[in-house]
Design a protein around this motif. Sequence first.
Motif, PDB file in Angstrom:
ATOM      1  N   THR A   1      -2.410   7.897   6.620  1.00  0.00           N
ATOM      2  CA  THR A   1      -1.134   8.624   6.728  1.00  0.00           C
ATOM      3  C   THR A   1      -1.249   9.970   7.459  1.00  0.00           C
TER       4      THR A   1
ATOM      5  N   ILE B   1       5.442  14.578   7.947  1.00  0.00           N
ATOM      6  CA  ILE B   1       4.259  14.424   8.793  1.00  0.00           C
ATOM      7  C   ILE B   1       4.623  13.533   9.978  1.00  0.00           C
TER       8      ILE B   1
ATOM      9  N   LYS C   1      -0.525  10.698  -3.540  1.00  0.00           N
ATOM     10  CA  LYS C   1      -1.449  10.674  -2.409  1.00  0.00           C
ATOM     11  C   LYS C   1      -1.557  12.055  -1.747  1.00  0.00           C
TER      12      LYS C   1
ATOM     13  N   ARG D   1      -2.468  -2.124   9.443  1.00  0.00           N
ATOM     14  CA  ARG D   1      -2.773  -0.852   8.762  1.00  0.00           C
ATOM     15  C   ARG D   1      -4.083  -0.264   9.315  1.00  0.00           C
TER      16      ARG D   1
ATOM     17  N   ASN E   1       3.475  11.167  12.378  1.00  0.00           N
ATOM     18  CA  ASN E   1       2.281  10.333  12.569  1.00  0.00           C
ATOM     19  C   ASN E   1       2.559   9.083  13.401  1.00  0.00           C
TER      20      ASN E   1
HETATM   21  O1  CDP Z   1       3.203   5.653   6.363  1.00  0.00           O
HETATM   22  P1  CDP Z   1       2.201   5.441   5.266  1.00  0.00           P
HETATM   23  O2  CDP Z   1       2.364   4.123   4.556  1.00  0.00           O
HETATM   24  O3  CDP Z   1       0.805   5.677   5.743  1.00  0.00           O
HETATM   25  O4  CDP Z   1       2.447   6.597   4.194  1.00  0.00           O
HETATM   26  P2  CDP Z   1       3.469   6.684   2.961  1.00  0.00           P
HETATM   27  O5  CDP Z   1       2.707   7.280   1.836  1.00  0.00           O
HETATM   28  O6  CDP Z   1       4.178   5.399   2.720  1.00  0.00           O
HETATM   29  O7  CDP Z   1       4.495   7.795   3.468  1.00  0.00           O
HETATM   30  C1  CDP Z   1       5.499   7.453   4.391  1.00  0.00           C
HETATM   31  C2  CDP Z   1       5.633   8.547   5.424  1.00  0.00           C
HETATM   32  O8  CDP Z   1       6.055   9.741   4.795  1.00  0.00           O
HETATM   33  C3  CDP Z   1       4.355   8.934   6.137  1.00  0.00           C
HETATM   34  O9  CDP Z   1       4.019   8.059   7.188  1.00  0.00           O
HETATM   35  C4  CDP Z   1       4.685  10.323   6.632  1.00  0.00           C
HETATM   36  O10 CDP Z   1       5.455  10.310   7.827  1.00  0.00           O
HETATM   37  C5  CDP Z   1       5.585  10.855   5.518  1.00  0.00           C
HETATM   38  N1  CDP Z   1       4.894  11.757   4.567  1.00  0.00           N
HETATM   39  C6  CDP Z   1       5.123  13.121   4.665  1.00  0.00           C
HETATM   40  O11 CDP Z   1       5.853  13.555   5.537  1.00  0.00           O
HETATM   41  N2  CDP Z   1       4.539  13.993   3.771  1.00  0.00           N
HETATM   42  C7  CDP Z   1       3.728  13.530   2.823  1.00  0.00           C
HETATM   43  N3  CDP Z   1       3.164  14.394   1.971  1.00  0.00           N
HETATM   44  C8  CDP Z   1       3.480  12.153   2.731  1.00  0.00           C
HETATM   45  C9  CDP Z   1       4.077  11.273   3.616  1.00  0.00           C
END
Ligand code: CDP
Length: 196
Positions: free
Chosen positions: A120, A149, A62, A114, A151
């Motif tokens: 994200t 990140i 992603k 969601r 968020n």
């Molecule tokens: O939280 P969400 O399900 O939207 O995203 P995820 O793909 O399951 O990734 C989990 C968490 O990892 C994210 O909410 C971000 O805080 C962190 N992340 C990050 O720091 N750097 C990335 N390239 C992708 C995700």
Amino acid sequence: MEKTLVVIKPDGVQRTLIGEIIRRYENSGLKLIAIKMLVPTPAMVEKHYLVNPEWIKNVGEKSIASYKNKGEQPPFKTSAECGQAVLARLKKYMSAGPVVAMIWEGSKAVGIVRKITGGTEPLSSDVGTIRGDYTIDSYDLSDSADRAIRNLVHASGSVEEAEKEITLWFKKDELIEYNLVLEKILYDVNLDEILE
Ligand code: CDP
Ligand code: MG
């Protein structure tokens, strides 16, 4: 009815957005059936993200795709390398301070939560969502600082993830089964109890 896990991350608590974030989910009609504040350990954070064995690969793919969409070069060679780096950063981020863990219940709760949460990356998540409205982080900013990140919230990604995450974060007796008056309006077929 589905149940889903939401965690207000350490930045959400520090930004004093607990009330605002809860309000967004509460206003939707979903029901809060469990809530607590805690400081997660790095081991707990690792367990949480690895409840889905595909997660390392997915998270890497992603974020690499997001760079490519912007015509930029991703700072990782493979999605697995990216996923491992993200996991290490998340252990630091999520255990940095108190978080608020919650379970929300209702029809299609996983997808609704969601939608309210947003994508994200706050830079590209929709206006009107929690991540889109209350913060500004991006993949390139967090990658250049070698950090996760920020968020504001975690929300389970699927019904299966939600079930596993809820078992990890809550004991059975911490979930409270109760009726909310508003459920009559949301789910009652006939609306025949309003008028005297
Ligand atoms: O939280 P969400 O399900 O939207 O995203 P995820 O793909 O399951 O990734 C989990 C968490 O990892 C994210 O909410 C971000 O805080 C962190 N992340 C990050 O720091 N750097 C990335 N390239 C992708 C995700
Ligand atoms: Mg996820």
